[in-house]
Scaffold this motif. Structure first.
Motif, mmCIF file in Angstrom:
data_model
loop_
_atom_site.group_PDB
_atom_site.id
_atom_site.type_symbol
_atom_site.label_atom_id
_atom_site.label_comp_id
_atom_site.label_asym_id
_atom_site.label_seq_id
_atom_site.Cartn_x
_atom_site.Cartn_y
_atom_site.Cartn_z
ATOM 1 N N GLU A 1 1.985 42.756 3.618
ATOM 2 C CA GLU A 1 0.889 42.332 4.491
ATOM 3 C C GLU A 1 0.392 40.947 4.087
ATOM 4 O O GLU A 1 0.107 40.088 4.942
ATOM 5 C CB GLU A 1 -0.260 43.333 4.412
ATOM 6 N N HIS A 2 0.249 40.729 2.786
ATOM 7 C CA HIS A 2 -0.203 39.430 2.290
ATOM 8 C C HIS A 2 0.768 38.325 2.709
ATOM 9 O O HIS A 2 0.342 37.235 3.133
ATOM 10 C CB HIS A 2 -0.332 39.482 0.770
ATOM 11 N N LYS A 3 2.055 38.587 2.598
ATOM 12 C CA LYS A 3 3.056 37.594 3.001
ATOM 13 C C LYS A 3 3.004 37.337 4.506
ATOM 14 O O LYS A 3 3.163 36.192 4.950
ATOM 15 C CB LYS A 3 4.452 38.081 2.603
ATOM 16 N N GLU A 4 2.769 38.370 5.277
ATOM 17 C CA GLU A 4 2.642 38.187 6.728
ATOM 18 C C GLU A 4 1.435 37.322 7.059
ATOM 19 O O GLU A 4 1.515 36.442 7.932
ATOM 20 C CB GLU A 4 2.534 39.554 7.407
ATOM 21 N N HIS A 5 0.307 37.543 6.389
ATOM 22 C CA HIS A 5 -0.888 36.728 6.620
ATOM 23 C C HIS A 5 -0.647 35.287 6.202
ATOM 24 O O HIS A 5 -1.141 34.351 6.863
ATOM 25 C CB HIS A 5 -2.074 37.319 5.861
ATOM 26 N N MET A 6 0.101 35.091 5.137
ATOM 27 C CA MET A 6 0.426 33.727 4.701
ATOM 28 C C MET A 6 1.229 33.004 5.776
ATOM 29 O O MET A 6 0.983 31.816 6.054
ATOM 30 C CB MET A 6 1.215 33.763 3.393
ATOM 31 N N ARG A 7 2.178 33.671 6.382
ATOM 32 C CA ARG A 7 2.983 33.034 7.433
ATOM 33 C C ARG A 7 2.126 32.724 8.654
ATOM 34 O O ARG A 7 2.288 31.664 9.281
ATOM 35 C CB ARG A 7 4.159 33.943 7.810
ATOM 36 N N VAL A 8 1.205 33.627 8.992
ATOM 37 C CA VAL A 8 0.316 33.380 10.131
ATOM 38 C C VAL A 8 -0.574 32.175 9.848
ATOM 39 O O VAL A 8 -0.798 31.327 10.723
ATOM 40 C CB VAL A 8 -0.534 34.634 10.437
ATOM 41 N N ARG A 9 -1.083 32.075 8.619
ATOM 42 C CA ARG A 9 -1.932 30.937 8.262
ATOM 43 C C ARG A 9 -1.151 29.629 8.317
ATOM 44 O O ARG A 9 -1.682 28.596 8.754
ATOM 45 C CB ARG A 9 -2.512 31.139 6.863
ATOM 46 N N ARG A 10 0.119 29.681 7.895
ATOM 47 C CA ARG A 10 0.926 28.455 7.964
ATOM 48 C C ARG A 10 1.109 28.008 9.397
ATOM 49 O O ARG A 10 1.017 26.818 9.708
ATOM 50 C CB ARG A 10 2.287 28.690 7.299
ATOM 51 N N VAL A 11 1.378 28.951 10.272
ATOM 52 C CA VAL A 11 1.546 28.608 11.687
ATOM 53 C C VAL A 11 0.238 28.078 12.259
ATOM 54 O O VAL A 11 0.201 27.087 13.012
ATOM 55 C CB VAL A 11 2.028 29.851 12.478
ATOM 56 N N HIS A 12 -0.880 28.726 11.909
ATOM 57 C CA HIS A 12 -2.188 28.287 12.391
ATOM 58 C C HIS A 12 -2.507 26.887 11.889
ATOM 59 O O HIS A 12 -2.969 26.019 12.654
ATOM 60 C CB HIS A 12 -3.250 29.280 11.928
ATOM 61 N N ASP A 13 -2.252 26.642 10.603
ATOM 62 C CA ASP A 13 -2.523 25.317 10.048
ATOM 63 C C ASP A 13 -1.636 24.260 10.685
ATOM 64 O O ASP A 13 -2.081 23.121 10.939
ATOM 65 C CB ASP A 13 -2.304 25.329 8.534
ATOM 66 N N SER A 14 -0.403 24.621 10.971
ATOM 67 C CA SER A 14 0.502 23.668 11.627
ATOM 68 C C SER A 14 0.009 23.337 13.025
ATOM 69 O O SER A 14 0.063 22.183 13.474
ATOM 70 C CB SER A 14 1.921 24.231 11.685
ATOM 71 N N ALA A 15 -0.491 24.348 13.723
ATOM 72 C CA ALA A 15 -1.011 24.117 15.073
ATOM 73 C C ALA A 15 -2.241 23.214 15.035
ATOM 74 O O ALA A 15 -2.392 22.297 15.859
ATOM 75 C CB ALA A 15 -1.348 25.449 15.729
ATOM 76 N N LEU A 16 -3.129 23.459 14.065
ATOM 77 C CA LEU A 16 -4.310 22.611 13.933
ATOM 78 C C LEU A 16 -3.927 21.175 13.591
ATOM 79 O O LEU A 16 -4.526 20.207 14.115
ATOM 80 C CB LEU A 16 -5.233 23.174 12.853
ATOM 81 N N SER A 17 -2.943 21.018 12.733
ATOM 82 C CA SER A 17 -2.482 19.679 12.386
ATOM 83 C C SER A 17 -1.925 18.963 13.603
ATOM 84 O O SER A 17 -2.148 17.762 13.785
ATOM 85 C CB SER A 17 -1.413 19.756 11.289
ATOM 86 N N LEU A 18 -1.212 19.690 14.436
ATOM 87 C CA LEU A 18 -0.654 19.090 15.645
ATOM 88 C C LEU A 18 -1.773 18.678 16.604
ATOM 89 O O LEU A 18 -1.723 17.593 17.202
ATOM 90 C CB LEU A 18 0.286 20.078 16.324
ATOM 91 N N VAL A 19 -2.809 19.510 16.737
ATOM 92 C CA VAL A 19 -3.932 19.181 17.604
ATOM 93 C C VAL A 19 -4.671 17.939 17.101
ATOM 94 O O VAL A 19 -5.031 17.034 17.868
ATOM 95 C CB VAL A 19 -4.910 20.375 17.709
ATOM 96 N N ASP A 20 -4.872 17.896 15.770
ATOM 97 C CA ASP A 20 -5.542 16.712 15.188
ATOM 98 C C ASP A 20 -4.722 15.450 15.418
ATOM 99 O O ASP A 20 -5.273 14.366 15.720
ATOM 100 C CB ASP A 20 -5.749 16.931 13.693
ATOM 101 N N PHE A 21 -3.418 15.580 15.320
ATOM 102 C CA PHE A 21 -2.542 14.420 15.524
ATOM 103 C C PHE A 21 -2.628 13.935 16.978
ATOM 104 O O PHE A 21 -2.712 12.726 17.230
ATOM 105 C CB PHE A 21 -1.092 14.792 15.176
ATOM 106 N N VAL A 22 -2.657 14.868 17.905
ATOM 107 C CA VAL A 22 -2.746 14.480 19.314
ATOM 108 C C VAL A 22 -4.111 13.826 19.609
ATOM 109 O O VAL A 22 -4.198 12.832 20.341
ATOM 110 C CB VAL A 22 -2.526 15.715 20.217
ATOM 111 N N ASP A 23 -5.177 14.383 19.032
ATOM 112 C CA ASP A 23 -6.503 13.820 19.246
ATOM 113 C C ASP A 23 -6.599 12.406 18.706
ATOM 114 O O ASP A 23 -7.180 11.514 19.338
ATOM 115 C CB ASP A 23 -7.560 14.699 18.586
ATOM 116 N N LYS A 24 -6.024 12.195 17.515
ATOM 117 C CA LYS A 24 -6.056 10.861 16.945
ATOM 118 C C LYS A 24 -5.210 9.892 17.763
ATOM 119 O O LYS A 24 -5.525 8.701 17.868
ATOM 120 C CB LYS A 24 -5.553 10.903 15.513
ATOM 121 N N ALA A 25 -4.134 10.389 18.332
ATOM 122 C CA ALA A 25 -3.275 9.513 19.136
ATOM 123 C C ALA A 25 -3.977 9.039 20.409
ATOM 124 O O ALA A 25 -3.750 7.941 20.910
ATOM 125 C CB ALA A 25 -1.989 10.241 19.496
#
Length: 324
Positions: free
Chosen positions: A299-323
């Motif tokens: 379960e912990h490993k599954e949550h880690m993967r979800v957090r990585r995907v979430h963080d990647s999505a947030l990073s992509l949104v921040d990149f688009v906003d800055k662009a």
């Protein structure tokens, strides 16, 4: 002058046809040559409508072919040199091949593990307690199928259902069926261990290939395979447990039950000889809790993967906003 096939020694001698009469020297002592010549003459009659063969070269070729002919009669194979081998030799070769296959099957069977039976269900109360303590694995399997979010985690839960069913069947049966269920018990644990590491490292292609290759060794070394996968899981558990406070309590519980379970497994026979007949049931309970804590790691490993995907999505949104 015409030429005709004759039966003489050596085979294939051609004598002239004098006065329209075919000259043939018969040697009555060689049944094989007579039979070959009869076959050759029949072949000539079939090909040329009974006419004499008028070309010496063609005659030699037919006689030469007749020398290489072999036939089977009265249980013998006749070769072109006149030697014969009994058909029983062919049957003995076939019997030898079958016997060799049987010996190979016996050899493989003798190396399949586990062999025989063990006496952990000697009394009715032992048997009942062992069956009852096998049922938690079924409950854990159902729990993990519902709880885990990844396909690999749910597959691990389903494999634990198989472990519970195999353990229950093993402790509830007798005789040959019990010995078969004991093998299935070991194999299901190896299968579940493989599904466990796949749930912990679902992205690893190398692990997927290693797990696929390990299936071939399961019938021969099931305990070794289960132990190897368990050690890999425990290493990952320790590495993550000391870093994450939410996982640390489960790590401590897992370490205690894993150590006690290994000790109970190794000392089961000695404790039984000393009069304590319920070591196997105790091992069931310790193993069930170990499986529960392993589920928390997954379960912990599954949550880690979800957090990585979430963080990647947030990073992509921040990149688009800055662009913009």
């Amino acid at each position: 002058m015409e030429f005709a096939l004759v039966k003489s020694k050596p085979v294939g001698t051609v004598l002239p046809n004098v006065g329209g009469t075919h000259v043939r020297k018969h040697h009555h002592g060689d049944h094989l040559i007579h039979h070959i010549h009869r076959r050759a003459s029949s072949l000539v009659d079939t090909l040329f409508g009974g006419a004499d063969v008028k070309h010496h070269g063609l005659t030699e070729r037919i006689n030469s072919n007749s020398e290489s002919m072999s036939y089977r009669e009265d249980g013998f194979n006749f070769n072109r040199d006149g030697s014969s081998t009994s058909l029983s030799s062919e049957r003995s070769c076939a019997d030898g091949s079958v016997e060799g296959l049987k010996n190979w099957i016996v050899h493989v069977r003798d190396h399949i593990q586990p062999q025989g039976d063990v006496g952990n269900d000697d009394s009715l109360d032992q048997r009942i307690l062992n069956v009852v303590t096998s049922l938690p694995f079924l409950g854990l399997g159902a729990y993990m199928v519902r709880r885990h979010t990844s396909p690999e985690g749910r597959a691990y839960g389903k494999s634990m259902l198989l472990v519970g069913a195999s353990a229950t069947g093993y402790h509830a049966t007798w005789g040959a069926l019990r010995r078969l269920c004991r093998k299935m018990d070991y194999y299901s644990i190896s299968f579940a261990s493989a599904k466990m590491v796949r749930a912990i490292w679902p992205e690893s292609k190398a692990l997927r290939r290693a797990v696929g290759c390990s299936w071939l060794a399961v019938p021969f070394k099931p305990f070794l395979i289960s132990t190897g996968y368990s050690l890999a899981m425990q290493r990952e558990f320790f590495k993550l447990g000391i870093q994450d406070d939410s996982l640390k309590p489960h790590l401590i519980g897992h370490a205690i039950t894993a150590g006690a379970g290994a000790l109970a497994f190794m000392l089961e026979e000695s404790l039984s000889d000393a009069g304590f007949k319920y070591t196997h049931s105790l091992w069931h309970c310790l193993s069930a809790y170990g499986v529960y804590t392993t589920s928390k790691l997954i379960e912990h490993k599954e949550h880690m993967r979800v957090r990585r995907v979430h963080d990647s999505a947030l990073s992509l949104v921040d990149f688009v906003d800055k662009a913009k």
